[in-house]
Design a protein around this motif. Structure first.
Motif, short mmCIF file in Angstrom:
data_model
loop_
_atom_site.label_atom_id
_atom_site.label_comp_id
_atom_site.label_asym_id
_atom_site.label_seq_id
_atom_site.Cartn_x
_atom_site.Cartn_y
_atom_site.Cartn_z
N TYR A 1 45.19 45.34 35.70
CA TYR A 1 45.76 46.43 34.91
C TYR A 1 47.24 46.64 35.21
O TYR A 1 47.98 47.13 34.36
N ARG A 2 47.71 46.25 36.40
CA ARG A 2 49.14 46.36 36.67
C ARG A 2 49.95 45.56 35.65
O ARG A 2 51.08 45.92 35.32
N SER A 3 49.38 44.46 35.18
CA SER A 3 50.08 43.62 34.20
C SER A 3 49.70 43.98 32.77
O SER A 3 50.57 44.06 31.89
N SER A 4 48.42 44.23 32.50
CA SER A 4 48.00 44.52 31.13
C SER A 4 48.54 45.86 30.65
O SER A 4 48.65 46.09 29.44
N TRP A 5 48.89 46.75 31.58
CA TRP A 5 49.55 48.01 31.21
C TRP A 5 50.77 47.73 30.32
O TRP A 5 51.04 48.45 29.37
N LYS A 6 51.48 46.65 30.58
CA LYS A 6 52.67 46.31 29.81
C LYS A 6 52.42 45.18 28.82
O LYS A 6 52.80 45.28 27.65
N TYR A 7 51.77 44.11 29.28
CA TYR A 7 51.71 42.89 28.48
C TYR A 7 50.41 42.72 27.71
O TYR A 7 50.22 41.71 27.05
N LYS A 8 49.51 43.67 27.81
CA LYS A 8 48.27 43.69 27.03
C LYS A 8 47.50 42.38 27.23
O LYS A 8 47.39 41.88 28.34
N ASN A 9 46.98 41.81 26.13
CA ASN A 9 46.11 40.64 26.26
C ASN A 9 46.81 39.44 26.90
O ASN A 9 46.20 38.66 27.61
N ARG A 10 48.10 39.28 26.61
CA ARG A 10 48.82 38.12 27.11
C ARG A 10 48.93 38.16 28.64
O ARG A 10 49.27 37.15 29.27
N SER A 11 48.63 39.29 29.24
CA SER A 11 48.75 39.39 30.69
C SER A 11 47.77 38.49 31.42
O SER A 11 47.95 38.23 32.61
N ILE A 12 46.71 37.99 30.75
CA ILE A 12 45.85 37.01 31.42
C ILE A 12 46.68 35.81 31.85
O ILE A 12 46.47 35.23 32.92
N ARG A 13 47.67 35.44 31.04
CA ARG A 13 48.57 34.34 31.42
C ARG A 13 49.40 34.74 32.65
O ARG A 13 49.53 33.96 33.59
N TYR A 14 49.96 35.92 32.63
CA TYR A 14 50.86 36.34 33.70
C TYR A 14 50.10 36.52 35.02
O TYR A 14 50.64 36.21 36.09
N CYS A 15 48.87 37.00 34.94
CA CYS A 15 48.08 37.13 36.17
C CYS A 15 47.88 35.77 36.82
O CYS A 15 47.99 35.62 38.04
N LEU A 16 47.57 34.76 36.00
CA LEU A 16 47.33 33.42 36.54
C LEU A 16 48.63 32.77 37.00
O LEU A 16 48.67 32.12 38.07
N LEU A 17 49.70 32.93 36.25
CA LEU A 17 50.99 32.39 36.70
C LEU A 17 51.43 33.07 38.00
O LEU A 17 51.91 32.40 38.93
N ASP A 18 51.26 34.38 38.08
CA ASP A 18 51.64 35.09 39.30
C ASP A 18 50.78 34.66 40.49
O ASP A 18 51.26 34.60 41.63
N SER A 19 49.51 34.36 40.24
CA SER A 19 48.66 33.82 41.30
C SER A 19 49.22 32.48 41.79
O SER A 19 49.27 32.23 43.00
#
Length: 428
Positions: free
Chosen positions: A150-168
């Motif tokens: 939710y820290r990421s989806s708060w801003k990036y919505k559905n596309r945050s699945i990408r950012y969560c994995l990239l950040d990992s």
């Protein structure tokens, strides 16, 4: 038309940007509603304050350390060794420690904000090995990366699945950098029963494990699964579920990666200089449109070709668009091969949703992949992105990751039908 959501490709397709999609949903947010970016357990939990003069403590600390505090648009940020899309930091780190002098065998949460380890589960004859490497016991460290999405989806919505994995992947790269500085080998593991581990860790739907990194000695000894469920603390002060992200994670968590032989990379960084690079790494916000040296560019390429220490693998191909490199013809390259010549700076700026850094940099890299495991592919892209960050900064040039681009148009420009996972800009 109904989406087939049975594969990572379907979820990647569903989160593509286009010129029209960005215009229709410019994604304005209220910064005052941002969820907290640090997870902290109650004060009665036992803690180990990390002493940086202790080599073991230093190894753990440098995987996640806060390196700078700043205020931007009246919002305070604590920047860390690992970059994150929008500085939202959805990743958390847990570490199982076994057989290490002066530290109780247990599962710890790395409490980044307060520079300490929080003991959340004391081991007896059980442990997390049974979830990732059955019939083995690890004397040393097993780091687990999780996403508080939710820290990421708060801003990036559905596309945050990408950012969560990239950040990992970025965070795994930070662990690898600390391991190098502390003369330790690591092994990244992506293929294991993440769903069972999430249940054992009590994560509910608010957090999920993405990968782990092992640094220690493996012994032939069966370790039983955790005898109790680990107490759970939510990593945000409030939470809004996103069913798309939860479904995409659940589906892609079960995909298996390609296989390769485990091989450690061979770097020759000067330790003190590399330590300062890790400490001072930043994402540049503006380039000066100056040329970089050809040897700087080639040095970055050379280090990118070093092995990734994992048996679970996806082949991420890297294209580079050279704008300003002394002695090189501007154009689109794959490796050392020129695919098409030309000044494409305006075009790459447009493709990256009109971001000036993609236009004004010396080189922009695009990562593409045809994968069997979406989670592994995205995390390897993030891991390589962290490597570019550190290597470019090490040779005196700047870097910024770019997760937003017009997907289909970028594929057309690169003349590939493989998915574009990430972009990285370097320059001065």
């Amino acid at each position: 038309m109904r989406q087939d959501n049975s594969s990572g490709k379907a979820y990647h397709e569903a989160t593509k940007h286009s010129y029209l999609s960005v215009q229709l949903d410019p994604n304005y947010i209220d910064a005052s509603t941002q969820p907290i970016a640090f997870k902290v357990y109650p004060k009665f939990y036992r803690r180990v304050k990390l002493n940086l003069n202790n080599k073991i403590h230093s190894f753990i600390w440098l995987t996640s350390a806060v390196t700078l505090e700043k205020v931007y648009n009246n919002v305070p940020y604590k920047l860390r060794v690992n970059p994150s899309a929008g500085a939202l930091y959805p990743t958390e780190v847990y570490v199982q420690i076994r057989g290490v002098p002066d530290i109780v065998d247990g599962i710890y949460h790395v409490e980044v904000e307060n520079n300490c380890l929080t003991l959340i589960y004391e081991l007896i004859d059980d442990g997390l090995e049974s979830y990732i490497i059955p019939n083995k016991s690890i004397s040393g460290f097993i780091f687990f990366i999780s996403s508080v999405y939710y820290r990421s989806s708060w801003k990036y919505k559905n596309r945050s699945i990408r950012y969560c994995l990239l950040d990992s992947g970025h965070h795994l790269g930070a662990i690898a950098a600390s391991a190098y500085l502390h003369e330790r080998d690591i092994q990244l593991i992506f293929d294991f029963d993440k769903l069972a581990l999430n249940t054992a860790l009590g994560f509910e739907n608010k957090e999920f494990i993405t990968a782990c990194a092992v640094s220690g000695e493996a012994q032939d000894q069966k370790v039983r699964q955790l005898r109790l469920q680990v107490p759970f603390v939510c990593g945000t002060d409030y939470f809004e579920a996103n069913q798309f992200i939860e479904d995409s994670y659940q589906t892609t968590a079960c995909q298996t990666s390609q296989k390769q032989q485990l091989k450690q990379p061979q770097f020759d960084f000067e330790p003190d200089k590399f330590y300062q690079t890790v400490w001072n790494r930043r994402s540049i916000r503006r380039f000066r449109k100056e040329s970089i040296l050809q040897e700087q560019y080639l040095y970055v390429l050379q280090k990118l070709e070093q092995s990734i220490p994992t048996e679970n693998f996806e082949e991420v191909e890297i294209y580079s668009v050279v704008h300003r490199v002394d002695g090189m013809l501007p154009g689109l390259y794959k490796g050392a091969n020129l695919i098409k010549a030309g000044n494409f700076s305006e075009q790459t700026g447009y493709l990256c949703i009109n971001q000036a850094i993609a236009r004004d940099c010396g080189v922009i890299f695009f990562f593409v992949c045809e994968y069997t495991s979406y989670q592994t592919a995205m995390q390897i892209a993030g891991f390589l992105g962290q490597r570019i960050y550190l290597v470019s900064n090490y040779v005196g040039i700047q870097c910024s990751g770019i997760g937003a681009f017009y997907d289909n148009e970028t594929q057309q420009f690169l003349e590939t039908d493989k998915d574009v996972l990430y972009a990285m800009a370097i320059g001065i």
